[in-house]
Design an enzyme around this catalytic site. Structure first.
Site, PDB file in Angstrom:
ATOM      1  N   ASN A 223       0.839  -1.216   0.000  1.00 44.17           N
ATOM      2  CA  ASN A 223       0.000   0.000   0.000  1.00 44.17           C
ATOM      3  C   ASN A 223       0.866   1.256   0.000  1.00 44.17           C
ATOM      4  O   ASN A 223       0.523   2.244  -0.640  1.00 44.17           O
ATOM      5  CB  ASN A 223      -0.958   0.002   1.192  1.00 44.17           C
ATOM      6  CG  ASN A 223      -2.151  -0.886   0.934  1.00 44.17           C
ATOM      7  OD1 ASN A 223      -3.068  -0.515   0.222  1.00 44.17           O
ATOM      8  ND2 ASN A 223      -2.106  -2.095   1.483  1.00 44.17           N
TER       9      ASN A 223
ATOM     10  N   LEU B 110      -1.088  -0.319  17.847  1.00 41.37           N
ATOM     11  CA  LEU B 110      -2.049   0.730  18.204  1.00 41.37           C
ATOM     12  C   LEU B 110      -1.256   1.995  18.498  1.00 41.37           C
ATOM     13  O   LEU B 110      -0.141   1.926  19.015  1.00 41.37           O
ATOM     14  CB  LEU B 110      -2.829   0.323  19.456  1.00 41.37           C
ATOM     15  CG  LEU B 110      -3.784  -0.856  19.288  1.00 41.37           C
ATOM     16  CD1 LEU B 110      -4.464  -1.156  20.621  1.00 41.37           C
ATOM     17  CD2 LEU B 110      -4.828  -0.549  18.224  1.00 41.37           C
TER      18      LEU B 110
ATOM     19  N   HIS C 291      -8.081  -1.061   6.313  1.00 35.18           N
ATOM     20  CA  HIS C 291      -8.277  -2.359   6.977  1.00 35.18           C
ATOM     21  C   HIS C 291      -9.046  -3.295   6.036  1.00 35.18           C
ATOM     22  O   HIS C 291     -10.045  -2.887   5.443  1.00 35.18           O
ATOM     23  CB  HIS C 291      -9.051  -2.152   8.280  1.00 35.18           C
ATOM     24  CG  HIS C 291      -9.238  -3.415   9.048  1.00 35.18           C
ATOM     25  ND1 HIS C 291      -8.214  -3.998   9.774  1.00 35.18           N
ATOM     26  CD2 HIS C 291     -10.307  -4.242   9.169  1.00 35.18           C
ATOM     27  CE1 HIS C 291      -8.661  -5.121  10.323  1.00 35.18           C
ATOM     28  NE2 HIS C 291      -9.923  -5.292   9.975  1.00 35.18           N
TER      29      HIS C 291
HETATM   30  C1  GRF Z   1      -3.250  -4.474   4.118  1.00 42.14           C
HETATM   31  O1  GRF Z   1      -4.102  -5.549   3.806  1.00 42.14           O
HETATM   32  C2  GRF Z   1      -3.969  -3.450   4.944  1.00 42.14           C
HETATM   33  O2  GRF Z   1      -5.340  -3.413   4.710  1.00 42.14           O
HETATM   34  C3  GRF Z   1      -3.710  -3.906   6.361  1.00 42.14           C
HETATM   35  O3  GRF Z   1      -2.409  -4.451   6.334  1.00 42.14           O
HETATM   36  C4  GRF Z   1      -2.118  -4.915   5.022  1.00 42.14           C
HETATM   37  C5  GRF Z   1      -0.811  -4.293   4.644  1.00 42.14           C
HETATM   38  O4  GRF Z   1      -0.301  -4.802   3.439  1.00 42.14           O
HETATM   39  N1  GRF Z   1      -3.856  -2.834   7.311  1.00 42.14           N
HETATM   40  P1  GRF Z   1       0.951  -4.107   2.780  1.00 42.14           P
HETATM   41  O5  GRF Z   1       2.077  -4.107   3.798  1.00 42.14           O
HETATM   42  O6  GRF Z   1       0.547  -2.716   2.396  1.00 42.14           O
HETATM   43  O7  GRF Z   1       1.293  -4.940   1.591  1.00 42.14           O
END
Ligand code: GRF
Length: 190
Positions: free
Chosen positions: A14, A92, A109
């Site tokens: 991400n 957190l 999420h």
């Molecule tokens: C993603 O699925 C996001 O929704 C969650 O953690 C995961 C992170 O994946 N919070 P990446 O490290 O961005 O590949």
């Protein structure tokens, strides 16, 4: 230009999607830095590949969680952060961070919150035989995936789909929507 600081603990796909969206000009923001809490996390390599500064915080170096978050806050202030973007950050946040950036910390999420908070949300949803899955983007508060919702994107799966294919769909959706939502938010509140 709006300054973003990304928080990640792992792979950082991400984070990569956010980097790519800024490079393409789809996201009008500058990524000032990456906060990471795992020295071996691949997101650090991604930051290096794009000359994005990364500061590593090791929980063991601090007496308390709020001491560590104080130090993180100082770093965010040094970077003049406008928004803190959590992208797979597996901790957190303490109130010291939340209160310093009110309604300016967001998280993505992999479930339709308030269902399936916490770890392995996809696994939880699949174990419950859900066929409508989804992704939520929400403001961050002190709770685990409890902050107010900004956007949700459902998608359908067939009952017999492979978990790896579902994960791929989920990540593709995340990578598309997170930069879009960030752009919308910073347009309203740079
Ligand atoms: C993603 O699925 C996001 O929704 C969650 O953690 C995961 C992170 O994946 N919070 P990446 O490290 O961005 O590949």
């Amino acid at each position: 230009m709006t300054n973003l600081v990304i928080f990640a603990s792992g792979n950082g796909s991400n984070f990569q999607a956010i980097i790519d969206a800024t490079s393409k000009g789809d996201l009008h923001a500058q990524i000032k830095g990456l906060i990471c809490d795992h020295k071996d996390a691949y997101c650090i390599t991604r930051a290096q590949n794009h000359q994005i500064p990364c500061v590593l915080f090791n929980r063991k170096d601090y007496e308390s969680k709020s001491d560590m978050d104080e130090a993180i806050l100082n770093q965010c202030r040094l970077w003049d952060a406008d928004w803190l973007i959590l992208a797979g950050y597996m901790r957190l946040l303490s109130s010291v961070l939340i209160q310093s950036y009110p309604q300016r910390i967001i998280n993505i999420h992999p479930s339709l919150l308030p269902q399936y908070k916490g770890k392995d949300a996809l696994g939880q949803a699949l174990a419950a035989h859900e066929t409508t899955l989804g992704v939520s983007i929400h403001y961050v508060d002190e709770g685990m995936d409890t902050g107010s919702l900004i956007a949700q994107y459902p998608f359908q799966i067939k009952g017999d789909e492979d978990r790896s294919l579902i994960e791929e769909k989920l990540h593709q959706l995340e990578h598309k929507i997170y930069p879009l939502v960030i752009q919308q938010l910073i347009k309203e509140k740079p």
